[in-house]
Design a protein around this motif. Structure first.
Motif, PDB file in Angstrom:
ATOM      1  N   ASP B  49       0.818  -1.212   0.000  1.00 56.04           N
ATOM      2  CA  ASP B  49       0.000   0.000   0.000  1.00 56.04           C
ATOM      3  C   ASP B  49       0.858   1.271   0.000  1.00 56.04           C
ATOM      4  N   ASP B  50       2.098   1.188   0.553  1.00 54.88           N
ATOM      5  CA  ASP B  50       2.950   2.383   0.576  1.00 54.88           C
ATOM      6  C   ASP B  50       3.917   2.393  -0.601  1.00 54.88           C
ATOM      7  N   ALA B  51       3.460   1.886  -1.724  1.00 57.69           N
ATOM      8  CA  ALA B  51       4.149   2.022  -3.007  1.00 57.69           C
ATOM      9  C   ALA B  51       5.487   1.308  -3.070  1.00 57.69           C
ATOM     10  N   LEU B  52       5.713   0.335  -2.184  1.00 55.79           N
ATOM     11  CA  LEU B  52       6.902  -0.497  -2.321  1.00 55.79           C
ATOM     12  C   LEU B  52       6.544  -1.708  -3.179  1.00 55.79           C
ATOM     13  N   THR B  53       7.544  -2.292  -3.821  1.00 49.85           N
ATOM     14  CA  THR B  53       7.347  -3.587  -4.480  1.00 49.85           C
ATOM     15  C   THR B  53       8.311  -4.569  -3.837  1.00 49.85           C
ATOM     16  N   ILE B  54       7.745  -5.608  -3.234  1.00 47.73           N
ATOM     17  CA  ILE B  54       8.576  -6.590  -2.539  1.00 47.73           C
ATOM     18  C   ILE B  54       8.917  -7.720  -3.508  1.00 47.73           C
ATOM     19  N   TYR B  55      10.216  -8.084  -3.553  1.00 47.09           N
ATOM     20  CA  TYR B  55      10.646  -9.153  -4.457  1.00 47.09           C
ATOM     21  C   TYR B  55      10.923 -10.429  -3.677  1.00 47.09           C
ATOM     22  N   GLY B  56      10.548 -11.528  -4.269  1.00 47.67           N
ATOM     23  CA  GLY B  56      10.821 -12.823  -3.655  1.00 47.67           C
ATOM     24  C   GLY B  56      11.338 -13.799  -4.694  1.00 47.67           C
ATOM     25  N   VAL B  57      11.953 -14.890  -4.222  1.00 48.03           N
ATOM     26  CA  VAL B  57      12.414 -15.955  -5.111  1.00 48.03           C
ATOM     27  C   VAL B  57      11.656 -17.227  -4.720  1.00 48.03           C
ATOM     28  N   VAL B  58      11.027 -17.847  -5.716  1.00 47.10           N
ATOM     29  CA  VAL B  58      10.205 -19.035  -5.440  1.00 47.10           C
ATOM     30  C   VAL B  58      11.087 -20.167  -4.928  1.00 47.10           C
ATOM     31  N   ALA B  59      10.829 -20.599  -3.675  1.00 49.18           N
ATOM     32  CA  ALA B  59      11.704 -21.563  -3.032  1.00 49.18           C
ATOM     33  C   ALA B  59      11.059 -22.920  -2.851  1.00 49.18           C
ATOM     34  N   ASN B  60       9.756 -22.990  -3.055  1.00 47.70           N
ATOM     35  CA  ASN B  60       9.076 -24.273  -2.887  1.00 47.70           C
ATOM     36  C   ASN B  60       7.703 -24.187  -3.541  1.00 47.70           C
ATOM     37  N   LEU B  92     -12.012 -31.918  -9.193  1.00 45.41           N
ATOM     38  CA  LEU B  92     -10.705 -31.915  -8.527  1.00 45.41           C
ATOM     39  C   LEU B  92     -10.057 -30.530  -8.450  1.00 45.41           C
ATOM     40  N   PRO B  93     -10.046 -29.742  -9.565  1.00 43.80           N
ATOM     41  CA  PRO B  93      -9.386 -28.437  -9.458  1.00 43.80           C
ATOM     42  C   PRO B  93     -10.000 -27.520  -8.395  1.00 43.80           C
ATOM     43  N   LEU B  94     -11.216 -27.851  -7.925  1.00 47.73           N
ATOM     44  CA  LEU B  94     -11.828 -27.006  -6.902  1.00 47.73           C
ATOM     45  C   LEU B  94     -11.488 -27.446  -5.489  1.00 47.73           C
ATOM     46  N   VAL B  95     -10.937 -28.638  -5.346  1.00 46.88           N
ATOM     47  CA  VAL B  95     -10.605 -29.089  -3.993  1.00 46.88           C
ATOM     48  C   VAL B  95      -9.093 -29.237  -3.805  1.00 46.88           C
ATOM     49  N   LEU B  96      -8.344 -29.055  -4.900  1.00 44.55           N
ATOM     50  CA  LEU B  96      -6.882 -29.075  -4.801  1.00 44.55           C
ATOM     51  C   LEU B  96      -6.366 -27.657  -4.998  1.00 44.55           C
ATOM     52  N   ARG B  97      -5.177 -27.399  -4.511  1.00 47.13           N
ATOM     53  CA  ARG B  97      -4.585 -26.102  -4.801  1.00 47.13           C
ATOM     54  C   ARG B  97      -3.068 -26.207  -4.867  1.00 47.13           C
ATOM     55  N   THR B  98      -2.497 -25.326  -5.669  1.00 47.73           N
ATOM     56  CA  THR B  98      -1.052 -25.239  -5.770  1.00 47.73           C
ATOM     57  C   THR B  98      -0.620 -23.984  -5.022  1.00 47.73           C
ATOM     58  N   THR B  99       0.338 -24.142  -4.131  1.00 51.17           N
ATOM     59  CA  THR B  99       0.866 -22.975  -3.433  1.00 51.17           C
ATOM     60  C   THR B  99       2.361 -22.883  -3.699  1.00 51.17           C
ATOM     61  N   PHE B 100       2.886 -21.679  -3.621  1.00 54.98           N
ATOM     62  CA  PHE B 100       4.338 -21.536  -3.728  1.00 54.98           C
ATOM     63  C   PHE B 100       4.833 -20.594  -2.649  1.00 54.98           C
ATOM     64  N   ARG B 101       6.010 -20.929  -2.125  1.00 53.72           N
ATOM     65  CA  ARG B 101       6.614 -20.149  -1.054  1.00 53.72           C
ATOM     66  C   ARG B 101       7.751 -19.350  -1.678  1.00 53.72           C
ATOM     67  N   ALA B 102       7.843 -18.079  -1.337  1.00 53.27           N
ATOM     68  CA  ALA B 102       8.915 -17.242  -1.881  1.00 53.27           C
ATOM     69  C   ALA B 102       9.721 -16.645  -0.733  1.00 53.27           C
ATOM     70  N   LEU B 103      11.037 -16.731  -0.861  1.00 58.11           N
ATOM     71  CA  LEU B 103      11.908 -16.045   0.107  1.00 58.11           C
ATOM     72  C   LEU B 103      11.994 -14.592  -0.291  1.00 58.11           C
ATOM     73  N   VAL B 104      11.810 -13.675   0.665  1.00 57.68           N
ATOM     74  CA  VAL B 104      11.908 -12.255   0.350  1.00 57.68           C
ATOM     75  C   VAL B 104      13.391 -11.911   0.175  1.00 57.68           C
ATOM     76  N   VAL B 105      13.738 -11.295  -0.968  1.00 57.67           N
ATOM     77  CA  VAL B 105      15.157 -10.990  -1.232  1.00 57.67           C
ATOM     78  C   VAL B 105      15.413  -9.499  -1.390  1.00 57.67           C
ATOM     79  N   GLY B 106      14.368  -8.678  -1.368  1.00 60.23           N
ATOM     80  CA  GLY B 106      14.604  -7.247  -1.499  1.00 60.23           C
ATOM     81  C   GLY B 106      13.324  -6.532  -1.852  1.00 60.23           C
ATOM     82  N   PHE B 107      13.423  -5.243  -2.157  1.00 61.33           N
ATOM     83  CA  PHE B 107      12.231  -4.486  -2.521  1.00 61.33           C
ATOM     84  C   PHE B 107      12.643  -3.253  -3.319  1.00 61.33           C
ATOM     85  N   ALA B 108      11.652  -2.660  -3.961  1.00 56.61           N
ATOM     86  CA  ALA B 108      11.887  -1.433  -4.719  1.00 56.61           C
ATOM     87  C   ALA B 108      11.052  -0.323  -4.108  1.00 56.61           C
ATOM     88  N   ASP B 109      11.649   0.870  -4.023  1.00 52.77           N
ATOM     89  CA  ASP B 109      10.902   2.042  -3.582  1.00 52.77           C
ATOM     90  C   ASP B 109      11.074   3.063  -4.693  1.00 52.77           C
TER      91      ASP B 109
END
Lengths: 392, 213
Positions: B49-60, B92-109
């Motif tokens: 909301d405060d105009a930052l963009t948070i970057y992450g790397v997909v780790a799982n 099935l697509p309504l009862v299964l889901r794919t999730t991904f975890r991202a490590l935060v590595v930085g941000f842009a202001d």
């Protein structure tokens, strides 16, 4: 610890003895009954005539008792619909005043129609107005019956079938792939009346039948599915046949209790069914339901899923239409295959209907917040307060 | 199932998912479609909301039943296998889901890029995008301090993730990113100067595939 486990373990052991005995006794009695069944197998017309004279609710055979029907191949594409419901009763001890909640899980799965969407949703509604909370006798407005317990169950049953009718009316009609609508349990739900010719049955059954009529007009066959049925309509018929007097009965041969005691319809005619076969059709003659149900009078057949015998109830207009009946049978077989012994679409509806403890707490908190916002007190009863805060 | 989210060369970020858990160091997102998470090692971003963009790397990346109590069971039978199982069970697509975890590595202001943790985690339910190639190039062109954040990651296969991220990032450069890889090699040599064997193992994973005999 609230359970006396030491004492319980002794009782469980004693119960085990009784259960084992009962099972052995059951096998013995089933052998006796095989003779009775063989005697009546082809005299089903006589049985049907006799059934009409019985006061109790009984099954009326519509064909030979040992009729077995294999399933037709499943249609290449079809739509399965199901609904299931759960409710929260008005809480006398809670502080949040009188309200109830009915949660209906409604599911529509179009098979073999990749262009159509799957629908799975919960429809939750609160009942809190006086009209919701009390059933008023139209002939005597002073007589009001609170909507709770069994009456709330009946209201939920009607809501389940209404959800199915809503789904059915959204279908494409006779030109699209066929549809089948399923509910869990029975079409012959009970409504307790407190006095003769009360108004409660009229209220619930009329609404229920109206929903069945909507399904009939939409040409969507509806069936109620009861897993491991313990229905005893046919048992009741045979009790009427033999008079249920073991001392003079030829089958029981002077045994101290009737051979039919404790058995159910699945014991009688379910044993002969191969996996996916269904039994013949039986009409349920019920003095309670028949006056209201009209062309929606209930029929049932038993269906073997391999592991168990299920009971499937359909209204008369499905029972009398061979193509609809074949469709219901074929779809149930496919659904049980997909759902590992229980119709997959019903399992999904159940998932959407269940109200978890966490859900209850969220609702309770929402209600209390709303009351607090308006400065209304929301104190639980002394009994509940004592349960919530345990003192020593 | 489609595999969207890999947006090489496209200018706009591609919607990949929605944040469902967030903390200072990582966030969990639900992919918008079953089996359509961005690839392992990819850069993803979330606006705040405060105009930052948070970057992450997909780790799982994980696919499982939505209801934690409901486990997937074998559904194949006869010739109903793989994609046909999904055709036979369109629910099935309504009862299964794919999730991904991202490590935060930085941000842009605004124009400024930072390769350390942002002041606040992303908000729940905010959209996660796969970062466009231009963003990845900007983030990795001069400084590679974020590799340290990956090295510090917990409960992730750190070495595999580093290598996957280097391969992914070099693919975002038009020339194959040889300059980027050289710089990354130097950075890693610095970070892992006490562990030569580990360094070479990681670098080897960034190279060409092993030819099948």
């Amino acid at each position: 610890m609230p359970l006396d486990l030491l004492e319980l373990s002794t009782q469980v052991r004693q119960m085990g003895d009784v259960l084992a005995e009962r099972r052995a006794d059951e096998r013995k009695r089933l052998r006796l009954l095989d003779d009775l069944l063989a005697e009546w197998r082809d005299r089903w017309l006589e049985l049907a005539e006799l059934a009409e004279t019985v006061q109790e609710r009984v099954a009326v055979p519509t064909g030979p008792l040992d009729e077995r029907v294999p399933p037709s191949p499943r249609p290449p594409s079809y739509t399965a619909m199901a609904s299931d419901g759960a409710e929260i009763d008005p809480d006398r001890h809670g502080g949040s005043g009188d309200f109830y909640l009915i949660n209906i899980g409604r599911v529509r799965i179009p098979y073999g129609q990749p262009e159509r969407e799957v629908e799975m949703r919960s429809v939750s509604s609160l009942g809190y107005t006086d009209d919701d909370l009390y059933i008023v006798d139209p002939r005597d407005p002073r007589r009001q019956v609170p909507m709770r317990d069994r009456h709330l169950d009946a209201l939920r049953t009607v809501a389940e079938v209404r959800a199915l009718a809503d789904l059915a009316e959204g279908e494409q009609g006779p030109n699209g792939p066929p549809s089948v609508a399923l509910v869990d349990g029975t079409l012959l739900f009970s409504v307790l009346e407190e006095r003769p010719r009360d108004f409660l049955r009229t209220r619930f059954y009329t609404d229920f039948v109206f929903q069945l009529e909507r399904l009939r007009r939409a040409r969507v066959p509806v069936a109620a599915y009861a897993s491991r049925s313990r229905g005893i309509d046919l048992v009741h018929l045979f009790r009427a046949v033999c008079g249920s007097t073991p001392l003079v009965c030829q089958v029981c041969q002077g045994a101290h209790t009737c051979a039919l005691r404790g058995l159910n319809d699945a014991h009688l005619i379910g044993r002969g069914l191969e996996r996916w076969e269904r039994s013949g059709l039986f009409r349920v003659r019920s003095n309670v339901h028949d006056p209201y149900y009209g062309i929606h009078r209930a029929y049932f057949f038993l269906l073997s899923t391999g592991d168990e015998t299920a009971r499937v109830e359909v209204p008369e207009w499905v029972a009398r239409d061979a193509s609809l009946l074949r469709l219901v049978h074929a779809v149930l077989v496919d659904q049980c295959l997909k759902g590992f012994g229980y119709p997959a679409v019903l399992a999904r509806a159940d998932d959407r209907a269940v109200i978890s403890l966490a859900d209850r707490e969220v609702l309770e908190a929402m209600v209390q917040q709303e009351m607090a916002r308006r400065g209304l007190s929301a104190r639980p009863s002394a009994k509940l307060a004592r349960k919530q805060v345990r003192t020593v | 199932m489609s595999t969207n989210g890999f947006a090489f060369g496209s200018g706009a970020p591609a919607l990949a998912g929605e944040v469902v858990e967030a903390s200072t160091t990582e966030f969990l997102a639900q992919a918008i479609e079953l089996d359509s998470a961005p690839p392992f090692g990819a850069f993803v971003e979330v606006a705040t909301d405060d105009a930052l963009t948070i970057y992450g790397v997909v780790a799982n990346v994980q696919t499982a039943g939505i209801d934690p109590g409901a486990r997937a069971i074998m559904r194949g039978h006869g010739d109903v296998r793989d994609e046909r199982i999904y055709e036979e069970n369109p629910d099935l697509p309504l009862v299964l889901r794919t999730t991904f975890r991202a490590l935060v590595v930085g941000f842009a202001d605004g124009d400024k890029l930072y390769q350390f943790l942002p002041p606040r985690p992303p908000r729940l339910h905010y959209s996660v995008f796969t970062s466009p190639a231009q963003t990845v190039r900007n983030f990795t062109r001069t400084k590679l301090g974020y590799l340290q954040a990956i090295l510090n990651g917990s409960d992730v296969p750190v070495d595999e993730l580093l290598a996957a991220n280097l391969r992914y990032t070099s693919g975002q450069y038009v020339d194959g990113g040889s300059e980027f890889l050289q710089q990354a090699g130097r950075e890693l040599a610095q970070l892992l100067r006490a562990d030569y064997a580990r360094l070479t193992a990681i670098l080897r994973r960034c190279l060409a595939p092993i030819e099948a005999a």
